[in-house]
Design a protein around this motif. Structure first.
Motif, mmCIF file in Angstrom:
data_model
loop_
_atom_site.group_PDB
_atom_site.id
_atom_site.type_symbol
_atom_site.label_atom_id
_atom_site.label_comp_id
_atom_site.label_asym_id
_atom_site.label_seq_id
_atom_site.Cartn_x
_atom_site.Cartn_y
_atom_site.Cartn_z
ATOM 1 N N ILE A 120 0.842 -1.189 0.000
ATOM 2 C CA ILE A 120 0.000 0.000 0.000
ATOM 3 C C ILE A 120 0.883 1.248 0.000
ATOM 4 C CG2 ILE A 120 -1.881 1.216 1.141
ATOM 5 C CD1 ILE A 120 -2.650 -1.597 0.248
ATOM 6 N N ALA A 123 -3.410 5.337 1.479
ATOM 7 C CA ALA A 123 -4.706 4.823 1.916
ATOM 8 C C ALA A 123 -5.423 5.903 2.708
ATOM 9 C CB ALA A 123 -4.528 3.564 2.776
ATOM 10 N N ALA A 127 -9.480 3.119 5.166
ATOM 11 C CA ALA A 127 -9.309 2.169 4.061
ATOM 12 C C ALA A 127 -9.356 0.724 4.553
ATOM 13 C CB ALA A 127 -7.988 2.437 3.351
ATOM 14 N N ALA A 175 -10.025 -4.849 -2.895
ATOM 15 C CA ALA A 175 -9.545 -3.617 -2.272
ATOM 16 C C ALA A 175 -10.702 -2.644 -2.182
ATOM 17 C CB ALA A 175 -8.404 -3.009 -3.085
ATOM 18 N N ILE A 179 -7.419 3.641 -2.069
ATOM 19 C CA ILE A 179 -6.124 2.967 -1.911
ATOM 20 C C ILE A 179 -5.344 3.056 -3.219
ATOM 21 C CG2 ILE A 179 -4.951 0.799 -1.380
ATOM 22 C CD1 ILE A 179 -7.427 -0.084 0.145
#
Length: 328
Positions: A120, A123, A127, A175, A179
């Motif tokens: 990542i 975010a 998130a 997801a 993000i």
């Protein structure tokens, strides 16, 4: 490498804002295929003597030099084994699963399975990702669930910048919105959608779901396979290496430098570098090039070594064949 941009219903514009990508105007771009040698997209060399050549051409003409020892067995011109991406999930990705090598070979000619990992980069505060099924969910219960009720069977966990998300083949995942992440995966585009939040696709029509393939592919029993990563090492020089993944298809390390030069060997295989933050000079095979956040560089096996110089702060993902990503 020069990437291939993919318009997605869940995409956005943050790959331009965060990584400087020259996105096509007016389109929601969800994926930047950074290092790709696939029928659905092939990246090209950005500079040097092979500038403008596709990765496919490079492997067909210089496969052994790029891939190293594996090419001796599979032959020059073999498809590159992994695919590297940056993704912008401005909206939710579909709930999905990917096949393993055996299922892909039996149902998709020329396609591999798809094990992947993500790091990542950005975010939003709340998130989240979907990381598998809840404990005890059976094949029958999953098959019987109405589309919307699938949400009740999923494990949701919060994520933040810097987190690793490990997704072996057969693992249900998605997801959430807000993000941006880097992804390293097997070179495959085989995805089975389980649920797509009842939204229309780019053409205004519902996107296709793949319930039968998903049921055959999902791992309903047993523990999620371990990523194989060996953990974090740090030195007094400010070097930090986190060995994140070592699986049958690839290995991945995250390297953080604070300004001092650092050199690593290719160890007889390719190394693909994704610059996540910072800037530096990369020296390899007699060439020096500036690199910065958003760049992806392929160091061929026959380069033998690569060196980072002049970095005030630099964070890089290094992807390599199994057991060859840097550990120290």
């Amino acid at each position: 490498m020069r990437p291939v941009f993919k318009e997605r219903v869940w995409g956005g514009r943050r790959l331009a804002d965060l990584l400087g990508k020259p996105l096509p105007e007016g389109k929601p771009i969800g994926e930047s295929w950074e290092l790709a040698d696939h029928p659905h997209g092939c990246s090209t060399v950005a500079d040097g003597p092979l500038a403008g050549r596709t990765l496919r051409w490079v492997l067909e003409n210089h496969g052994k030099e790029v891939l190293g020892a594996p090419a001796l067995a599979s032959g020059s011109g073999a498809r590159f084994p992994i695919l590297l991406k940056f993704l912008d999930a401005s909206d939710r990705l579909s709930v999905q699963v990917h096949p393993d090598d055996d299922y892909a070979a039996a149902h998709h000619a020329g396609e591999r399975g798809k094990t992947e990992c993500s790091v990542i980069l950005h975010a939003k505060p709340d998130a989240w990702v979907i990381d598998g099924l809840r404990d005890g969910v059976t094949r029958d219960a999953f098959a019987a669930a109405e589309k919307g009720a699938v949400e009740d069977l999923l494990t949701v966990r919060p994520v933040k910048a810097g987190d690793l998300v490990w997704t072996p083949a057969g693992h249900v995942h998605a997801a959430g919105p807000g993000i941006v992440f880097a992804e390293i995966q097997q070179n495959s585009d085989a995805t089975y959608r389980v649920y797509d939040w009842d939204r229309p696709g780019l053409d205004g029509k519902p996107r296709r779901l793949h319930p039968a393939d998903a049921l055959e592919t999902i791992r309903f029993a047993g523990e999620k396979p371990d990523s194989g990563g060996r953990g974090r090492t740090a030195s007094e020089t400010g070097l930090v290496i986190e060995h994140l993944v070592d699986c049958r298809a690839f290995s991945v390390s995250r390297i953080q430098l604070d300004g001092r030069p650092w050199a690593a060997e290719t160890r007889g295989g390719y190394v693909a570098l994704m610059v996540l933050a910072g800037a530096a000079r990369l020296v390899s095979a007699g060439r020096t090039m500036p690199i910065r956040a958003g760049d992806t560089i392929l160091v061929p096996a026959d380069a033998s070594e690569y060196v980072f110089e002049g970095a005030e702060e630099l964070t890089v993902l290094a992807a390599a064949p199994p057991a060859k990503a840097p550990t120290q």
